[in-house]
Design a protein around this motif. Structure first.
Motif, short mmCIF file in Angstrom:
data_model
loop_
_atom_site.label_atom_id
_atom_site.label_comp_id
_atom_site.label_asym_id
_atom_site.label_seq_id
_atom_site.Cartn_x
_atom_site.Cartn_y
_atom_site.Cartn_z
N PHE A 220 0.83 -1.21 0.00
CA PHE A 220 0.00 0.00 0.00
C PHE A 220 0.87 1.26 0.00
CE2 PHE A 220 -3.58 -2.43 2.39
CZ PHE A 220 -4.00 -2.98 1.19
N ILE B 294 -7.27 -4.50 9.35
CA ILE B 294 -8.26 -3.55 8.81
C ILE B 294 -8.21 -2.24 9.59
CG2 ILE B 294 -10.72 -3.17 8.41
CD1 ILE B 294 -11.00 -6.22 8.19
N TYR C 9 -15.00 -13.46 4.56
CA TYR C 9 -15.50 -12.62 3.48
C TYR C 9 -15.94 -11.25 4.01
CZ TYR C 9 -15.61 -16.84 0.56
OH TYR C 9 -15.27 -17.95 -0.16
N LEU D 190 -12.86 -9.18 4.67
CA LEU D 190 -12.26 -8.78 3.41
C LEU D 190 -13.03 -7.64 2.76
CD1 LEU D 190 -10.14 -9.29 1.19
CD2 LEU D 190 -11.75 -10.95 0.18
N LEU D 191 -14.36 -7.76 2.73
CA LEU D 191 -15.19 -6.72 2.11
C LEU D 191 -15.13 -5.43 2.91
CD1 LEU D 191 -18.29 -8.81 0.98
CD2 LEU D 191 -16.65 -7.63 -0.50
N GLY E 284 -12.72 -4.37 4.84
CA GLY E 284 -11.42 -3.76 4.58
C GLY E 284 -11.38 -3.08 3.23
N LEU E 285 -11.98 -3.71 2.21
CA LEU E 285 -12.01 -3.13 0.86
C LEU E 285 -12.83 -1.85 0.84
CD1 LEU E 285 -11.21 -3.51 -2.12
CD2 LEU E 285 -13.33 -4.81 -2.42
N PHE E 286 -13.96 -1.84 1.55
CA PHE E 286 -14.80 -0.63 1.60
C PHE E 286 -14.05 0.53 2.26
CE2 PHE E 286 -18.87 -3.41 1.77
CZ PHE E 286 -18.78 -3.63 0.40
N PHE F 192 -10.81 0.87 2.62
CA PHE F 192 -9.71 1.24 1.73
C PHE F 192 -10.20 2.14 0.60
CE2 PHE F 192 -7.09 0.45 -2.01
CZ PHE F 192 -5.81 0.62 -1.52
N SER F 193 -11.29 1.77 -0.04
CA SER F 193 -11.83 2.54 -1.18
C SER F 193 -12.28 3.92 -0.75
CB SER F 193 -12.99 1.78 -1.81
OG SER F 193 -12.59 0.51 -2.26
N TRP G 41 -8.76 5.93 0.39
CA TRP G 41 -7.74 6.05 -0.65
C TRP G 41 -8.08 7.18 -1.61
CZ3 TRP G 41 -3.31 3.02 -1.98
CH2 TRP G 41 -2.80 3.23 -3.27
#
Length: 839
Positions: free
Chosen positions: A22, A127, A532, A535-536, A538-540, A542-543, A546
């Protein structure tokens, strides 16, 4: 067994790997050989050039610098403290990653360690580290070049981790980690951030003490506290040189107590109240924690062609190209700060989890985190909550030494994600029952979603979208001859665009908060696997964060390395001055903001400069002497620039002349003014005037003949009590050699005389010598040095020899070695035990 150990290590290895990825991906231009162009680092290269050049030429440290503000200690600019081995540890922890990727890596790693210390699952900690590290302010300060601040913020969390471990009964690990990370925190050398960390620790200690009283665990509390005090002393020892010289220097800076009694109502024992609270975060502006561009974002932002401003421009027949150029840089920020590079945004999902945490996290840790969050906000409001600010300025030691109170929001940027991810940890570890979690998950959505819906439906509820910068824009347009109707339409369109920005970001935050709510609801309902869900989530997170950060720090901020290494090019005026074979004079630059200028010190010894901790007496001389003289000279240059009038004006500049101001830059592309009345490096005077106090002294130096008279504070009158002030018209003082730490003169005089030196007086370090024998010197003319020079031919030297620097370096080296050995010993013992268990 080995497979089991590797499986146990997997989340930690994955975390470190992702932190590296990252950090490098965000700053990928550094991998192409580019460098980040940072405003404060550009200023640093200007103001520190003399120190850097001297180090490169001699291998020694210039503890004094003469290239700005007529001379000042270099302690807070670019001095290297070689005894502090934490410099090497810091590079090791940053894995040698290129700047500024290493700062962000430490953001990640530090918060990850803190969550692990709080027994949070490593995947949740991963996360959480993402949520903390991507807080917008942490990237905005990197863009601005506040590197020491970024480094200090990165080590706040692991310091807390060590303290928490100690109070949990892990005394050795807690103490050693506290010593190590506090040493690194201090090594970052941003005392304001460290001070805020101290506030966090004090409140944590208060809550732990109340716990000890309730549980009657006094000995455990006292043992942990004692170990932490020893750890703190060790950490301070590693950085003692810098802390010691900073404490000494601070007494004489604008952060110290002024001797002037004028404008007393605005003064504290440190900085003035107005100066401290200049950058106060708006009360309503605090919603940026949830909505990134709630207050417009940056003071200099851009709009697109769908904006109202662009539409008004085109309807008024402004060509498309000019209209596009106009909307690229507009004062979109409409909060109360003078200007800003961007908001303090902790993330919509992180904020949602924080609200959720208020409901489901129990115990004193919740009340500690809530308390410091509220404290952070109250202090950040500064002049908008003056009753609270005045209390801290008047009664809390050290608080009046720092400016930009909005910076206290770094406390909230730590406490908000910490409480939020403790909440996440509780539900993923099933520490609360499902109906309870679902109930308060809904309540959290109602609160956060309700606030956001208000801003979406009625964004003007809290603001009229007017900015103080609009008046400046209005004046600028009026000077361009724009019609009043057009200006009103344009400003109205700008306000409408600001509200559109607020509405759009509020809607964006609502989407992310809704996604987090939906995800957690589905997981609690048992319809999604934990892996899952994490993971989701963390992705949310991050998005969300970022892309907000990319608004303020992106590839456009990177330039060729050569441009960063040599940020300033000599102007025609600079080139003219640099041809002077004698470089020992000062330059006044009227073509820039003289006292916020790092460009002139890059080339010359400057009257002005750029530094947050000027010597207090010099700042007062600026206010009462230099600035009025600059104003008088500027008036002459603009109204009657005849040579005769200019020469008359130059002769009537006692302060600038005693500061040996040989050149004055009016136009950087023209020949500078040459000042024949500059008094040189030193001169004999034949008269003196004793004044009773600082008020009289500062007034006296604004109207006297410095070539003939010395203004002397009554505290130094004993030095001239027996001086006859006899004259020798053939007497001479010749400047022989210049080094930042060592000045050398030659004098010839038939009688004993008083010599004034155009060098800034600083009693803690400068020593005077006549023919190698140490002699006293004293202050005259508010800021300059003077001494009695005996009759005959003599060599006079001034040497900067601060005892505390040499002593501090020895203590620093010993403390650094001890901290490193303690950590390595404890870590080695841990690894040995692990090996014995799992060969």
């Amino acid at each position: 067994m080995k497979n089991t150990s590797f499986k146990t290590l997997t989340p930690y290895l994955v975390a470190v790997f992702l932190f590296i990825i990252f950090s490098l991906v965000y700053f990928y231009p550094v991998l192409q050989g580019k460098k980040l162009e940072q405003g404060d680092i550009t200023h640093f290269r200007g103001m520190a050039r003399e120190v850097l050049d001297y180090r490169e030429a001699t291998g020694e440290e210039a503890l004094w610098m003469n290239n700005m503000f007529s001379g000042m200690p270099a302690y807070m600019t670019s001095v290297k403290y070689k005894g502090n081995l934490m410099n090497y540890v810091d590079r090791a922890i940053g894995l040698g990653l290129p700047h500024p990727a290493d700062y962000v890596f430490v953001y990640f790693l530090g918060f990850f360690i803190l969550l692990l210390a709080l027994r949070v699952n490593p995947w949740v900690s991963l996360i959480g580290a993402i949520g903390f590290a991507f807080s917008s302010y942490f990237f905005i300060i990197i863009e601005a070049g506040h590197n020491t601040k970024a480094a200090a913020i990165g080590y706040m969390a692991p310091v807390l981790a060590g303290i928490i471990l100690a109070y949990r009964g892990k005394y050795l690990w807690g103490g050693v980690l506290t010593a190590l990370f506090l040493a690194l925190e201090l090594r970052a050398n941003h005392l304001q951030i460290t001070y805020y960390l101290l506030l966090i620790v004090i409140f944590y200690g208060i809550f732990k003490f109340s716990e000890a009283i309730q549980e009657k665990s006094y000995m455990r509390f006292l043992k942990a506290t004692g170990i932490l005090i020893v750890a703190a002393l060790l950490a301070v020892g590693t950085h003692i040189t810098s802390l010691w010289v900073a404490a000494d220097f601070s007494k004489y800076t604008t952060r110290g107590t002024s001797e002037l009694t004028m404008d007393e109502q605005n003064k504290t024992s440190g900085l003035d109240r107005d100066y401290i609270t200049d950058w106060s975060y708006g009360i309503r502006e605090s919603f940026t924690l949830l909505v990134p561009d709630f207050a417009g974002g940056s003071s200099s932002g851009g709009l697109d062609e769908d904006s109202e401003v662009y539409d008004v421009l085109r309807k008024n027949n402004v060509p498309a190209g000019q209209a596009r150029q106009f909307i690229r840089q507009l004062p979109l920020y409409w909060g109360p700060q003078p200007f800003t590079s961007g908001p303090v945004y902790v993330g919509a999902i992180v904020f949602f989890l924080f609200v959720f945490g208020i409901f489901i996290v129990n115990g004193r840790i919740k009340w500690w985190l809530l308390t410091i969050t509220i404290l952070s906000l109250f202090l950040a409001w500064g002049r908008h909550f003056m009753m609270f600010t005045d209390f801290f300025l008047d009664y809390i030691p050290g608080y009046d030494k720092f400016r930009a109170v909005s910076m206290t929001l770094v406390i909230a940027e730590l406490s908000i994600p910490l409480l939020g991810f403790l909440a996440l940890s509780r539900i993923f570890e099933k520490a609360v029952d499902k109906p309870f979690a679902l109930k308060y998950l809904k309540y959290s959505l109602y609160i956060v979603g309700g606030i956001l819906l208000i801003f979406i439906v009625y964004p003007a509820l809290l603001y009229d979208a007017y900015s103080p910068a609009d008046a400046q824009l209005k004046s600028q347009l009026a000077r361009m001859g724009m019609p009043d109707q057009f200006i009103r339409s344009l400003l109205g369109a700008l306000e409408a665009d600001r509200l559109s920005i607020l509405r759009a970001d509020a809607f964006r935050s609502l989407i992310f908060a809704g996604l987090a709510f939906g995800l957690l609801w589905i997981w609690l309902a048992g319809k999604l696997k934990t892996s899952y869900a994490l993971l989701l989530l963390g992705l949310f997170i991050f998005s969300d964060m970022w892309f907000v950060n990319k608004r303020y720090l992106n590839k456009d901020n990177f330039v060729r390395a050569a441009r960063v290494e040599k940020p300033f090019q000599a102007s025609a005026a600079d080139a003219f001055i640099l041809k002077d074979p004698d470089p020992n004079f000062r330059v006044l630059n009227l073509s820039v903001s003289t006292f916020n200028d790092a460009r002139t010190p890059y080339f010359h010894k400057s009257i002005g400069g750029y530094h947050g901790a000027k010597l207090g007496r010099y700042q007062e001389l600026i206010e009462y002497g230099i600035s009025p003289e600059m104003q008088r000279l500027s008036t002459v240059l603009s109204r009657d620039p005849s040579q005769q009038r200019i020469q008359q004006a130059l002769a009537n500049l006692p302060v600038l002349n005693m500061l040996n101001t040989r050149y004055i830059i009016v136009d950087p592309q023209a020949t500078p003014l040459i000042n024949p009345h500059a008094l040189g490096n030193a001169w004999f005077v034949h008269d003196h005037k004793i004044v009773e106090n600082a008020d009289e002294e500062i007034m006296a130096v604004t109207d006297f003949e410095p070539s003939k008279t010395a203004i002397i504070d009554r505290r130094f009158r004993e030095y001239v009590r027996d001086l006859s002030f006899a004259r020798d018209t053939n007497a001479q003082i010749r400047f022989l050699d210049y080094q930042p730490n060592h000045l050398k003169y030659e004098t010839v005089s038939g009688v004993e005389q008083l010599a004034v030196f155009s060098e800034i007086y600083y009693e803690d370090g400068w020593n005077a010598y006549v023919d190698g024998e140490k002699v006293p010197h004293f202050r005259v003319n508010y800021v300059l040095r003077a001494m009695i020079v005996p009759a005959g031919e003599h060599t006079i030297e001034f040497r900067f020899e601060p005892v505390i620097y040499a002593t501090g370096e020895k203590i620093s080296l010993a403390s650094s070695v001890l901290v490193i050995l303690l950590f390595l010993g404890l870590a080695g013992r841990k690894l040995y035990k692990a090996y014995r268990r799992d060969p």
